[in-house]
Design an enzyme around this catalytic site. Structure first.
Site, PDB file in Angstrom:
ATOM      1  N   ASP A  37       0.876  -1.177   0.000  1.00  0.00           N
ATOM      2  CA  ASP A  37       0.000   0.000   0.000  1.00  0.00           C
ATOM      3  C   ASP A  37       0.916   1.230   0.000  1.00  0.00           C
ATOM      4  O   ASP A  37       2.140   1.106  -0.145  1.00  0.00           O
ATOM      5  CB  ASP A  37      -1.002  -0.021   1.166  1.00  0.00           C
ATOM      6  CG  ASP A  37      -0.351   0.265   2.514  1.00  0.00           C
ATOM      7  OD1 ASP A  37       0.902   0.299   2.600  1.00  0.00           O
ATOM      8  OD2 ASP A  37      -1.094   0.452   3.499  1.00  0.00           O
ATOM      9  N   CYS A  96       3.404  -3.008   3.939  1.00  0.00           N
ATOM     10  CA  CYS A  96       2.546  -1.878   4.302  1.00  0.00           C
ATOM     11  C   CYS A  96       3.304  -1.073   5.355  1.00  0.00           C
ATOM     12  O   CYS A  96       4.520  -1.175   5.461  1.00  0.00           O
ATOM     13  CB  CYS A  96       1.163  -2.334   4.757  1.00  0.00           C
ATOM     14  SG  CYS A  96       1.105  -3.381   6.228  1.00  0.00           S
ATOM     15  N   THR A 130       3.133  -1.277   8.676  1.00  0.00           N
ATOM     16  CA  THR A 130       3.578  -2.121   9.792  1.00  0.00           C
ATOM     17  C   THR A 130       3.797  -3.580   9.417  1.00  0.00           C
ATOM     18  O   THR A 130       4.382  -4.328  10.204  1.00  0.00           O
ATOM     19  CB  THR A 130       2.511  -2.118  10.895  1.00  0.00           C
ATOM     20  OG1 THR A 130       1.285  -2.614  10.322  1.00  0.00           O
ATOM     21  CG2 THR A 130       2.283  -0.724  11.467  1.00  0.00           C
ATOM     22  N   HIS A 141       9.916 -23.902  10.178  1.00  0.00           N
ATOM     23  CA  HIS A 141       8.892 -24.592  10.976  1.00  0.00           C
ATOM     24  C   HIS A 141       7.467 -24.387  10.473  1.00  0.00           C
ATOM     25  O   HIS A 141       6.617 -25.241  10.687  1.00  0.00           O
ATOM     26  CB  HIS A 141       8.961 -24.122  12.442  1.00  0.00           C
ATOM     27  CG  HIS A 141      10.115 -24.718  13.201  1.00  0.00           C
ATOM     28  ND1 HIS A 141      10.185 -24.720  14.574  1.00  0.00           N
ATOM     29  CD2 HIS A 141      11.250 -25.320  12.755  1.00  0.00           C
ATOM     30  CE1 HIS A 141      11.312 -25.315  14.957  1.00  0.00           C
ATOM     31  NE2 HIS A 141      11.989 -25.676  13.871  1.00  0.00           N
ATOM     32  N   HIS A 171       7.048 -30.924  11.438  1.00  0.00           N
ATOM     33  CA  HIS A 171       6.495 -29.600  11.124  1.00  0.00           C
ATOM     34  C   HIS A 171       5.456 -29.692  10.005  1.00  0.00           C
ATOM     35  O   HIS A 171       4.497 -28.929   9.982  1.00  0.00           O
ATOM     36  CB  HIS A 171       7.622 -28.630  10.776  1.00  0.00           C
ATOM     37  CG  HIS A 171       8.586 -28.465  11.898  1.00  0.00           C
ATOM     38  ND1 HIS A 171       8.221 -27.886  13.098  1.00  0.00           N
ATOM     39  CD2 HIS A 171       9.871 -28.858  12.031  1.00  0.00           C
ATOM     40  CE1 HIS A 171       9.263 -27.910  13.916  1.00  0.00           C
ATOM     41  NE2 HIS A 171      10.279 -28.508  13.300  1.00  0.00           N
TER      42      HIS A 171
HETATM   43  C1  RB5 Z   1      -1.816   2.775   6.419  1.00  0.00           C
HETATM   44  O1  RB5 Z   1      -1.867   4.002   7.084  1.00  0.00           O
HETATM   45  C2  RB5 Z   1      -1.501   1.675   7.394  1.00  0.00           C
HETATM   46  O2  RB5 Z   1      -2.591   1.429   8.206  1.00  0.00           O
HETATM   47  C3  RB5 Z   1      -1.084   0.409   6.658  1.00  0.00           C
HETATM   48  O3  RB5 Z   1       0.019   0.680   5.856  1.00  0.00           O
HETATM   49  C4  RB5 Z   1      -0.684  -0.765   7.514  1.00  0.00           C
HETATM   50  O4  RB5 Z   1       0.267  -0.408   8.456  1.00  0.00           O
HETATM   51  C5  RB5 Z   1      -1.780  -1.549   8.073  1.00  0.00           C
HETATM   52  O5  RB5 Z   1      -1.604  -2.525   8.790  1.00  0.00           O
END
Ligand code: RB5
Length: 143
Positions: free
Chosen positions: A9, A66, A68, A99, A134
């Protein structure tokens, strides 16, 4: 060399480009399913598109980036046969292959710096699934 699929994203756009550049230098063929700018978009759309192709067997492995790495993995893991993991360290990357036979790697551009992220990618791609006990456990994921 294995064919890979990658998506992001807006929050993962810059790191995704670094990863693609890195993988192309290593002679991987990479399908980039977007997004293609830092303009705000909805990560579930990208995660679903990539996870469907893993689930359908079009690709064996994919990478989602993304902000996070969290939202992408939550969405991707709803698809049959998808084992998505968010990794912020190299040991988890290795173990997720060894695993858990992880087939989607999720990274967070706002969490993990570029150099570490590229190390995580390299280790994740080069680590093999151990099989054996596993495999039995992985087989239990969906039954
Ligand atoms: C976008 O602002 C953010 O929410 C997305 O990139 C991600 O971190 C979602 O888990």
């Amino acid at each position: 060399m294995e064919n890979l699929i990658i998506g992001c994203d807006h929050g993962g756009f810059n790191l995704k480009n670094k990863i693609i550049e890195h993988l192309k230098e290593k002679r991987y063929t990479v399908e980039d399913i977007g997004t293609y700018s830092t303009e705000s978009c909805d990560y579930p759309i990208i995660a679903k598109k990539l996870a469907q192709k893993i689930s359908d067997g079009v690709y064996n492995k994919g990478i989602l980036v993304c902000g996070t790495g969290l939202g992408m993995s939550i969405v991707a893991n709803k698809f049959k046969g998808v084992r998505a993991v968010t990794c912020t360290d190299t040991c988890s990357a290795r173990m997720s292959r060894s695993h858990n036979d992880a087939n989607v790697l999720c990274l967070g551009e706002r969490i993990t710096g570029e150099y570490l992220a590229l190390d995580i990618v390299d280790i994740w791609l080069s680590s093999e699934f151990s099989g054996g006990r596993h495999q039995r456990r992985v087989d239990m994921f969906e039954n």
